[in-house]
Design an enzyme around this catalytic site. Structure first.
Site, PDB file in Angstrom:
ATOM      1  CG  ASP A 206      -2.287   0.430   0.997  1.00  0.00           C
ATOM      2  OD1 ASP A 206      -2.462   1.496   0.388  1.00  0.00           O
ATOM      3  OD2 ASP A 206      -3.213  -0.273   1.424  1.00  0.00           O
TER       4      ASP A 206
ATOM      5  CG  ASP B 112      -4.722   5.572   0.952  1.00  0.00           C
ATOM      6  OD1 ASP B 112      -5.521   4.656   1.164  1.00  0.00           O
ATOM      7  OD2 ASP B 112      -4.749   6.672   1.562  1.00  0.00           O
TER       8      ASP B 112
ATOM      9  CD  GLU C 285      -8.976   4.315  -1.593  1.00  0.00           C
ATOM     10  OE1 GLU C 285      -9.897   3.946  -0.839  1.00  0.00           O
ATOM     11  OE2 GLU C 285      -8.065   5.085  -1.214  1.00  0.00           O
TER      12      GLU C 285
ATOM     13  CG  HIS D  70      -8.875  -1.468   4.418  1.00  0.00           C
ATOM     14  ND1 HIS D  70      -8.603  -1.530   3.056  1.00  0.00           N
ATOM     15  CD2 HIS D  70      -8.548  -0.223   4.800  1.00  0.00           C
ATOM     16  CE1 HIS D  70      -8.141  -0.371   2.654  1.00  0.00           C
ATOM     17  NE2 HIS D  70      -8.095   0.441   3.686  1.00  0.00           N
ATOM     18  CG  ASP D  71     -11.398   1.790   3.442  1.00  0.00           C
ATOM     19  OD1 ASP D  71     -10.949   1.816   4.606  1.00  0.00           O
ATOM     20  OD2 ASP D  71     -10.755   2.184   2.455  1.00  0.00           O
TER      21      ASP D  71
HETATM   22  C1  GLC Z   1      -8.136   5.156   1.926  1.00  0.00           C
HETATM   23  C2  GLC Z   1      -7.940   3.929   2.773  1.00  0.00           C
HETATM   24  C3  GLC Z   1      -8.614   4.152   4.079  1.00  0.00           C
HETATM   25  C4  GLC Z   1      -7.952   5.330   4.749  1.00  0.00           C
HETATM   26  C5  GLC Z   1      -7.954   6.558   3.852  1.00  0.00           C
HETATM   27  C6  GLC Z   1      -6.975   7.566   4.342  1.00  0.00           C
HETATM   28  O1  GLC Z   1      -9.451   5.368   1.621  1.00  0.00           O
HETATM   29  O2  GLC Z   1      -8.405   2.790   2.111  1.00  0.00           O
HETATM   30  O3  GLC Z   1      -8.564   3.023   4.918  1.00  0.00           O
HETATM   31  O4  GLC Z   1      -8.620   5.626   5.942  1.00  0.00           O
HETATM   32  O5  GLC Z   1      -7.571   6.255   2.538  1.00  0.00           O
HETATM   33  O6  GLC Z   1      -5.670   7.112   4.159  1.00  0.00           O
END
Ligand code: GLC
Ligand code: CA
Length: 544
Positions: free
Chosen positions: A95, A196, A241, A315-316
């Site tokens: 990540d 991310d 992402e 995980h979100d």
């Molecule tokens: C992304 C991650 C999440 C995190 C956010 C801030 O959305 O997947 O878990 O809280 O970024 O880094």
């Protein structure tokens, strides 16, 4: 490309396997479970962040990119994991969190120390406007996206918690430091990055766009530069992402002929049951026709031009079997398999989130705020329930049961012993277990030929055997049907047809019967009932 043919398995290290009895998953724990992952037949492991972090957001707040979080072990443990994974033919994707760092990162400590510090401009600082906030941007974790720094009398920007200050990508020295760090990891031999919130890295110059979180033009310049200086020198995979991205946007971020990323995670399908204003905290009913329309649009818009990532969980997100399936004892296994097939038989690279292959469910046993750990959940509760009284405590708990990120963060369920084999007996895990672990666990799944695990294993095996599963064109049939998802895939004269019943009723559909010369490739019932699709039944036919 290898990343088109791969199946990725996401590990949330904190909740995967504890090896030293402190109640927190770690790198050596992952190493202990490589047999299991190999048996499942995945190709790539994506690790949520394992870098040094004060854990305001469970590692998504990094204080040193080149160190391992003490909770998770040491760099030697990481190197051992990487070596052993590679020896088994498993790749490892890291990540990469570079929209922001922790406020405890050395760069931020320097940056906030004075307005003249060379690192000042590594972050985004603004003067107060009319004695107050620079603009009305809100943090994704509640409240303003700006925090005031008394020492230097300016605000810094944080799209997430105030302990996650946003980096200033306009600063070329900052960008070079990030590229150097990425190169350092790639030279270690890692196999790629999941980036991310990568479409957040550029911000409009004048900060005038209210609430603008989305892509700004410059993000593409930065990614092209990153690609040219770093990514293109390695045989790796990258997935960005990108909340809010459209298929048109994805063609730019991840087009076959653009030089940025290999794929993106889109979010449109994750929004169908959320409130336009309150998001997760006011769940709303969803319709199969919406889910089909969104995912099918991505299938067709990217076909031949870019590559889809396929995911239900991470995980979100809450657990998909509880969200779009049916997590009652009667239908859990059936619907978990159906959902897996609907996703994995689309065009793209599938991502399995730890426990999805067991049909793990939301944490219905979390009954009070004290059970929750997630900063997003806790901040939302404080803001919406306590401070603003916009949502009642009871409604909020209902919403948390459905949508809190902690639903996917409960410990991995390995067996039916106390603590589910996640950590030693007698230890209190960092977050509570899902109380269904005596029934839903890896040991039970491995002992049951009809388990969700073996269904996923079979999908992974079939993918290797039939390129149509990876590459075939996708067409949605019967878009209006609110009970059944039917689609076909075509490739080199072959046709694959999937029908999936999303209800707990038997329904009849002509497309569900074996087509001319068709062979049943996979299904979640022992026999074939022709046009009758039983509750949560899925069937995949192949015509060659
Ligand atoms: C992304 C991650 C999440 C995190 C956010 C801030 O959305 O997947 O878990 O809280 O970024 O880094
Ligand atoms: Ca541990």
């Amino acid at each position: 490309m290898w990343w088109q043919e791969a199946v990725v398995y996401q590990i949330y290290p904190r909740s995967f396997q504890d090896s030293n009895g402190d109640g927190i998953g770690d790198l050596n724990g992952i190493r202990q479970r490589l047999d299991y992952l190999q048996r499942l037949g995945v190709d790539v492991l994506w690790l949520s962040p394992v870098y040094q972090s004060p854990n305001d957001d469970n590692g998504y707040d990094i204080s040193d990119y080149e160190r391992i979080m003490a909770d998770f072990g040491t760099m030697a443990d990481f190197d051992a994991l990487l070596a052993e994974a590679h020896a088994r033919g498993l790749k490892i994707v890291m990540d990469l969190v570079v929209n922001h760092t922790s406020d405890e990162h050395r760069w931020f400590a320097e940056s906030r120390s004075s307005r003249n510090n060379p690192y000042r401009d590594y972050y985004i600082w603004r003067d107060p406007v009319n004695g107050g906030l620079p603009n009305d941007w809100e943090s994704s974790f509640s409240g303003s996206a700006w925090s005031y720094d008394e020492g230097t009398q300016q605000y810094y920007l944080h799209m997430f918690s105030k302990k996650q200050p946003d980096l200033n990508w306009r600063n070329p020295a900052m960008r070079q430091d990030i590229y150097t760090m990425m190169t350092w990891w790639l030279d270690k031999g890692i196999d790629g990055f999941r980036m991310d919130v990568i479409n957040f890295i550029s911000k409009p110059e004048d900060f005038s766009v209210p609430g603008a979180h989305g892509s700004q033009d410059q993000v593409h310049q930065y990614l092209e530069e990153m690609n040219q200086q770093v990514l293109s020198h390695y045989d790796i995979m990258t997935v960005g992402e990108t909340p809010g991205v459209t298929p048109e946007g994805a063609l730019r971020f991840a087009g076959f002929d653009t030089h940025e990323l290999n794929m993106v995670f889109q979010f449109a399908h994750m929004g169908i049951d959320l409130d336009p204003e309150y998001g997760r905290w006011k769940p709303r009913a969803w319709h199969l026709s919406d889910l089909k329309a969104i995912m099918s649009r991505w299938q067709t818009a990217l076909n031949g031009q870019a590559w889809n990532s396929l995911y239900w969980n991470n995980h979100d997100q809450p657990r998909v079997v509880s969200r779009f399936g049916n997590d009652t004892p009667e239908y859990r296994v059936r619907s978990a398999k159906m959902l897996g097939a609907v996703l994995h038989y689309q065009q793209g690279t599938p991502y399995i989130y730890q426990g999805e292959e067991l049909g793990m469910t939301n944490a219905a046993n979390f009954t009070s705020l004290a059970d929750y750990r997630d900063i997003e959940t806790l901040n939302a509760y404080q803001e919406l329930v306590v401070d603003q009284e916009e949502i009642t405590p009871a409604d909020m708990l209902t919403a948390m049961h459905k949508n809190s990120r902690d639903n996917s963060r409960t410990p991995m369920q390995w067996d039916d012993s106390a603590n589910a084999g996640f950590t030693s007996t007698g230890v209190t895990p960092w977050i509570g277990l899902n109380d269904r672990y005596p029934e839903i666990n890896a040991a039970a799944a491995l002992a049951d030929p009809d388990s969700v695990f073996y269904f996923y294993q079979e999908m992974n095996r079939l993918r290797r055997e039939y390129p149509i599963i990876t590459y075939g064109d996708y067409t949605l049939l019967a878009p209006e049907d609110e009970a059944v998802w039917t689609y076909e895939r075509r490739d080199h004269g072959q046709r694959l047809c999937l029908t999936a019943n999303f209800t707990d009723q038997t329904v009849n559909r002509a497309e569900a019967a074996a087509p001319e010369g068709g062979r049943l490739l996979q299904s979640n019932y022992a026999d074939d009932a022709g046009e009758a699709l039983r509750p949560y039944e899925v069937k995949v036919y192949l015509q060659e």
